[in-house]
Design a protein around this motif. Sequence first.
Motif, PDB file in Angstrom:
ATOM      1  N   ARG A   4      47.316  42.815  38.890  1.00  0.00           N
ATOM      2  CA  ARG A   4      46.202  42.335  39.707  1.00  0.00           C
ATOM      3  C   ARG A   4      45.133  43.393  39.964  1.00  0.00           C
ATOM      4  O   ARG A   4      43.950  43.153  39.781  1.00  0.00           O
ATOM      5  CB  ARG A   4      46.713  41.833  41.049  1.00  0.00           C
ATOM      6  CG  ARG A   4      47.510  40.546  40.951  1.00  0.00           C
ATOM      7  CD  ARG A   4      47.889  40.090  42.348  1.00  0.00           C
ATOM      8  NE  ARG A   4      48.739  38.916  42.290  1.00  0.00           N
ATOM      9  CZ  ARG A   4      49.273  38.362  43.355  1.00  0.00           C
ATOM     10  NH1 ARG A   4      49.055  38.873  44.541  1.00  0.00           N
ATOM     11  NH2 ARG A   4      50.028  37.288  43.248  1.00  0.00           N
ATOM     12  N   HIS A  33      43.840  33.625  32.364  1.00  0.00           N
ATOM     13  CA  HIS A  33      43.553  34.815  33.156  1.00  0.00           C
ATOM     14  C   HIS A  33      44.705  35.806  33.088  1.00  0.00           C
ATOM     15  O   HIS A  33      44.497  37.020  32.903  1.00  0.00           O
ATOM     16  CB  HIS A  33      43.293  34.417  34.610  1.00  0.00           C
ATOM     17  CG  HIS A  33      43.239  35.593  35.540  1.00  0.00           C
ATOM     18  ND1 HIS A  33      44.221  35.826  36.487  1.00  0.00           N
ATOM     19  CD2 HIS A  33      42.351  36.613  35.666  1.00  0.00           C
ATOM     20  CE1 HIS A  33      43.935  36.918  37.155  1.00  0.00           C
ATOM     21  NE2 HIS A  33      42.810  37.415  36.681  1.00  0.00           N
ATOM     22  N   ALA A  37      44.513  39.591  31.353  1.00  0.00           N
ATOM     23  CA  ALA A  37      44.823  40.756  32.178  1.00  0.00           C
ATOM     24  C   ALA A  37      45.943  41.584  31.559  1.00  0.00           C
ATOM     25  O   ALA A  37      45.880  42.818  31.522  1.00  0.00           O
ATOM     26  CB  ALA A  37      45.202  40.304  33.588  1.00  0.00           C
ATOM     27  N   GLU A  48      36.847  44.214  33.362  1.00  0.00           N
ATOM     28  CA  GLU A  48      36.602  43.099  34.266  1.00  0.00           C
ATOM     29  C   GLU A  48      36.695  41.816  33.456  1.00  0.00           C
ATOM     30  O   GLU A  48      36.443  41.802  32.243  1.00  0.00           O
ATOM     31  CB  GLU A  48      35.219  43.205  34.924  1.00  0.00           C
ATOM     32  CG  GLU A  48      34.066  43.162  33.926  1.00  0.00           C
ATOM     33  CD  GLU A  48      32.702  43.259  34.581  1.00  0.00           C
ATOM     34  OE1 GLU A  48      32.639  43.299  35.824  1.00  0.00           O
ATOM     35  OE2 GLU A  48      31.689  43.289  33.843  1.00  0.00           O
ATOM     36  N   ILE A  49      37.075  40.744  34.108  1.00  0.00           N
ATOM     37  CA  ILE A  49      37.139  39.427  33.477  1.00  0.00           C
ATOM     38  C   ILE A  49      36.115  38.542  34.181  1.00  0.00           C
ATOM     39  O   ILE A  49      36.173  38.374  35.406  1.00  0.00           O
ATOM     40  CB  ILE A  49      38.538  38.801  33.596  1.00  0.00           C
ATOM     41  CG1 ILE A  49      39.601  39.759  33.067  1.00  0.00           C
ATOM     42  CG2 ILE A  49      38.598  37.468  32.843  1.00  0.00           C
ATOM     43  CD1 ILE A  49      41.034  39.300  33.357  1.00  0.00           C
ATOM     44  N   LEU A  64      39.831  29.109  39.716  1.00  0.00           N
ATOM     45  CA  LEU A  64      39.181  30.391  39.455  1.00  0.00           C
ATOM     46  C   LEU A  64      38.962  31.169  40.750  1.00  0.00           C
ATOM     47  O   LEU A  64      39.062  32.406  40.764  1.00  0.00           O
ATOM     48  CB  LEU A  64      37.850  30.167  38.742  1.00  0.00           C
ATOM     49  CG  LEU A  64      37.933  29.682  37.291  1.00  0.00           C
ATOM     50  CD1 LEU A  64      36.543  29.396  36.739  1.00  0.00           C
ATOM     51  CD2 LEU A  64      38.654  30.702  36.414  1.00  0.00           C
ATOM     52  N   CYS A  67      42.085  32.909  41.366  1.00  0.00           N
ATOM     53  CA  CYS A  67      42.218  34.099  40.509  1.00  0.00           C
ATOM     54  C   CYS A  67      41.402  35.265  41.067  1.00  0.00           C
ATOM     55  O   CYS A  67      41.874  36.405  41.110  1.00  0.00           O
ATOM     56  CB  CYS A  67      41.758  33.785  39.090  1.00  0.00           C
ATOM     57  SG  CYS A  67      42.794  32.623  38.178  1.00  0.00           S
ATOM     58  N   ALA A  68      40.181  34.973  41.500  1.00  0.00           N
ATOM     59  CA  ALA A  68      39.320  36.019  42.029  1.00  0.00           C
ATOM     60  C   ALA A  68      39.868  36.606  43.324  1.00  0.00           C
ATOM     61  O   ALA A  68      39.722  37.809  43.590  1.00  0.00           O
ATOM     62  CB  ALA A  68      37.913  35.466  42.249  1.00  0.00           C
ATOM     63  N   ASP A  71      42.882  38.855  42.206  1.00  0.00           N
ATOM     64  CA  ASP A  71      42.644  39.909  41.219  1.00  0.00           C
ATOM     65  C   ASP A  71      41.235  40.476  41.401  1.00  0.00           C
ATOM     66  O   ASP A  71      40.243  39.777  41.199  1.00  0.00           O
ATOM     67  CB  ASP A  71      42.815  39.338  39.810  1.00  0.00           C
ATOM     68  CG  ASP A  71      42.648  40.391  38.731  1.00  0.00           C
ATOM     69  OD1 ASP A  71      42.502  41.575  39.074  1.00  0.00           O
ATOM     70  OD2 ASP A  71      42.672  40.029  37.539  1.00  0.00           O
ATOM     71  N   CYS A  73      39.757  42.443  39.545  1.00  0.00           N
ATOM     72  CA  CYS A  73      39.087  42.570  38.245  1.00  0.00           C
ATOM     73  C   CYS A  73      38.446  41.262  37.793  1.00  0.00           C
ATOM     74  O   CYS A  73      37.704  41.249  36.811  1.00  0.00           O
ATOM     75  CB  CYS A  73      40.096  43.005  37.174  1.00  0.00           C
ATOM     76  SG  CYS A  73      40.871  44.583  37.506  1.00  0.00           S
ATOM     77  N   CYS A  74      38.757  40.178  38.480  1.00  0.00           N
ATOM     78  CA  CYS A  74      38.284  38.864  38.066  1.00  0.00           C
ATOM     79  C   CYS A  74      37.024  38.487  38.832  1.00  0.00           C
ATOM     80  O   CYS A  74      37.009  38.459  40.058  1.00  0.00           O
ATOM     81  CB  CYS A  74      39.370  37.815  38.299  1.00  0.00           C
ATOM     82  SG  CYS A  74      38.888  36.145  37.790  1.00  0.00           S
ATOM     83  N   ARG A  75      35.952  38.197  38.084  1.00  0.00           N
ATOM     84  CA  ARG A  75      34.706  37.726  38.664  1.00  0.00           C
ATOM     85  C   ARG A  75      34.454  36.297  38.187  1.00  0.00           C
ATOM     86  O   ARG A  75      34.818  35.932  37.068  1.00  0.00           O
ATOM     87  CB  ARG A  75      33.546  38.619  38.248  1.00  0.00           C
ATOM     88  CG  ARG A  75      33.681  40.067  38.682  1.00  0.00           C
ATOM     89  CD  ARG A  75      32.614  40.930  38.028  1.00  0.00           C
ATOM     90  NE  ARG A  75      31.264  40.445  38.327  1.00  0.00           N
ATOM     91  CZ  ARG A  75      30.176  40.845  37.673  1.00  0.00           C
ATOM     92  NH1 ARG A  75      30.271  41.704  36.679  1.00  0.00           N
ATOM     93  NH2 ARG A  75      28.987  40.374  38.009  1.00  0.00           N
TER      94      ARG A  75
END
Length: 333
Positions: A4, A33, A37, A48-49, A64, A67-68, A71, A73-75
Amino acid sequence: MDWRYSTRVEGFPMNVSVVVPVKNEEGNVLELHREIAVAMRSTGRSFEIIFVDDGSTDATFSLLKQCAAEDACCRVLKLRRNYGQTVAMKAGIDAAVGAVIVTLDGDRQNDPADIPEMLRKLDEGYDVVLGVRTVRQDALLHRRLPSIIANRLFSMVSGVKCSDLGCALKAIRASFLTDIELYGEMHRYLAVLLQHAGARCAEVRTNHRPRVSGRTKYGLDRTMRVLLDLLVVKYRLQWFNSPMRLFGSFGAASLLLSFAAAFGTVFMKLRGTDMTGNPLLLLTVMAAFAALQLFSLGILGEVCARVYFHASRRTGYVVAEQLNSSDEDSGSL
């Protein structure tokens, strides 16, 4: 879930941005996702994703958001409506901050496990690495056959050999995407646009998986749009900087045809031929008017091209490297 918060550190430049446009992929986004990762964590690079929700009407955006939240790293970007895959991809690219941008589809048919190999290929000195689907897991009639035809036609028209025009899995140095304009179905022609911009390209064979959830957004109608955009690509590559080369060539041919028809008309008249219903006179006039219109289009095209370059402050070239540039001490005597 130790993937994450593992690879985004404040104050350090981002290495890789993974851009994924999605629409109505509620059955795929969570697993996709996770796969991205895991694949990116194995590379040891900061990443970044970026998921771009292109007007989904199902639970895609809610998932989503989850996920954000989990994590860092998730945008997630949510577009106001459905703009199409090309625009969604462009939105993700514009938002990306990585030195390398990786693109892939959101249906999980592209395998994120192929990304590390593509990044290693990029490290060999290439600017763009293109995925090539070895064994297509799609229906023959409305996916594989149109793709084969499009690839062959594309190679014939553009003169650029591309093994798999439709594979969305690509790794690209972000500096080459600065001046690339994407609209319509142009994301499919990204490879040739980048090569035209001077990018060094390589291909990597990738795994292609069957769709396990959701419905495909591709069909024969989309194939027709892709083929029409091929004409636009051909124009952009060969005649965009100087439209008179295209319209002037056709105008000159029409003018020669008009002269030939006029000569034939005069010759037949002098021989006493009955000109009633003879099409040569009409051809003379029509070809002359066609030549005038084509030359006029060429002039207008030249004016529009100059206005475009001036308004956008584009130079028509890109400098790859400078030595002893003017803002440095040149050491001259």
